[in-house]
Design a protein around this motif. Structure first.
Motif, mmCIF file in Angstrom:
data_model
loop_
_atom_site.group_PDB
_atom_site.id
_atom_site.type_symbol
_atom_site.label_atom_id
_atom_site.label_comp_id
_atom_site.label_asym_id
_atom_site.label_seq_id
_atom_site.Cartn_x
_atom_site.Cartn_y
_atom_site.Cartn_z
ATOM 1 N N UNK A 1 0.834 -1.202 0.000
ATOM 2 C CA UNK A 1 0.000 0.000 0.000
ATOM 3 C C UNK A 1 0.868 1.249 0.000
ATOM 4 N N UNK A 2 1.912 1.250 0.824
ATOM 5 C CA UNK A 2 2.803 2.408 0.889
ATOM 6 C C UNK A 2 3.558 2.597 -0.421
ATOM 7 N N UNK A 3 3.962 1.501 -1.050
ATOM 8 C CA UNK A 3 4.646 1.588 -2.339
ATOM 9 C C UNK A 3 3.739 2.218 -3.392
ATOM 10 N N UNK A 4 2.488 1.813 -3.404
ATOM 11 C CA UNK A 4 1.516 2.380 -4.338
ATOM 12 C C UNK A 4 1.316 3.865 -4.061
ATOM 13 N N UNK A 5 1.253 4.225 -2.786
ATOM 14 C CA UNK A 5 1.084 5.629 -2.408
ATOM 15 C C UNK A 5 2.284 6.465 -2.849
ATOM 16 N N UNK A 6 3.481 5.943 -2.659
ATOM 17 C CA UNK A 6 4.697 6.657 -3.069
ATOM 18 C C UNK A 6 4.704 6.857 -4.585
ATOM 19 N N UNK A 7 4.332 5.836 -5.337
ATOM 20 C CA UNK A 7 4.291 5.961 -6.801
ATOM 21 C C UNK A 7 3.286 7.035 -7.224
ATOM 22 N N UNK A 8 2.135 7.071 -6.570
ATOM 23 C CA UNK A 8 1.128 8.082 -6.889
ATOM 24 C C UNK A 8 1.644 9.481 -6.566
ATOM 25 N N UNK A 9 2.336 9.627 -5.443
ATOM 26 C CA UNK A 9 2.903 10.926 -5.083
ATOM 27 C C UNK A 9 3.981 11.357 -6.066
ATOM 28 N N UNK A 10 4.827 10.423 -6.488
ATOM 29 C CA UNK A 10 5.868 10.746 -7.469
ATOM 30 C C UNK A 10 5.246 11.217 -8.779
ATOM 31 N N UNK A 11 4.174 10.570 -9.203
ATOM 32 C CA UNK A 11 3.483 10.961 -10.425
ATOM 33 C C UNK A 11 2.891 12.357 -10.282
ATOM 34 N N UNK A 12 2.291 12.618 -9.131
ATOM 35 C CA UNK A 12 1.688 13.936 -8.875
ATOM 36 C C UNK A 12 2.754 15.025 -8.850
ATOM 37 N N UNK A 13 3.881 14.757 -8.209
ATOM 38 C CA UNK A 13 4.968 15.738 -8.145
ATOM 39 C C UNK A 13 5.498 16.030 -9.544
ATOM 40 N N UNK A 14 5.693 14.997 -10.346
ATOM 41 C CA UNK A 14 6.168 15.188 -11.715
ATOM 42 C C UNK A 14 5.188 16.041 -12.509
ATOM 43 N N UNK A 15 3.912 15.803 -12.323
ATOM 44 C CA UNK A 15 2.887 16.582 -13.011
ATOM 45 C C UNK A 15 2.933 18.048 -12.582
ATOM 46 N N UNK A 16 3.073 18.274 -11.294
ATOM 47 C CA UNK A 16 3.160 19.655 -10.803
ATOM 48 C C UNK A 16 4.414 20.346 -11.318
ATOM 49 N N UNK A 17 5.528 19.621 -11.382
ATOM 50 C CA UNK A 17 6.766 20.204 -11.899
ATOM 51 C C UNK A 17 6.616 20.584 -13.365
ATOM 52 N N UNK A 18 5.954 19.737 -14.146
ATOM 53 C CA UNK A 18 5.726 20.042 -15.558
ATOM 54 C C UNK A 18 4.850 21.283 -15.701
ATOM 55 N N UNK A 19 3.809 21.390 -14.888
ATOM 56 C CA UNK A 19 2.930 22.554 -14.940
ATOM 57 C C UNK A 19 3.693 23.822 -14.581
ATOM 58 N N UNK A 20 4.545 23.748 -13.563
ATOM 59 C CA UNK A 20 5.334 24.906 -13.141
ATOM 60 C C UNK A 20 6.288 25.333 -14.249
#
Length: 55
Positions: free
Chosen positions: A25-44
């Motif tokens: 569960x934690x691994x899945x959560x970390x992957x989702x957070x990494x994806x979200x961070x990458x998306x935010x970085x691209x938007x910025x």
């Protein structure tokens, strides 16, 4: 005495399975957070590029 061994073995297996499920569960959560961070970085970056072009 064998009954206690069996019960403790079952408890150990249950704890191990629970720990494995939590790690998954934690691994899945970390992957989702990494994806979200990458998306935010691209938007910025795209916002900085567009504001840089307009100046």
């Amino acid at each position: 005495m064998e009954g206690f061994t069996w019960i403790f073995g079952l408890m150990g297996f249950s704890l191990g399975a629970g720990a494995l499920a939590e790690a998954n569960r934690l691994s899945t959560l970390v992957k989702a957070l990494e994806t979200r961070i990458a998306s935010l970085e691209e938007n910025t970056e795209s916002q900085q590029e567009s504001s840089g072009k307009s100046k």
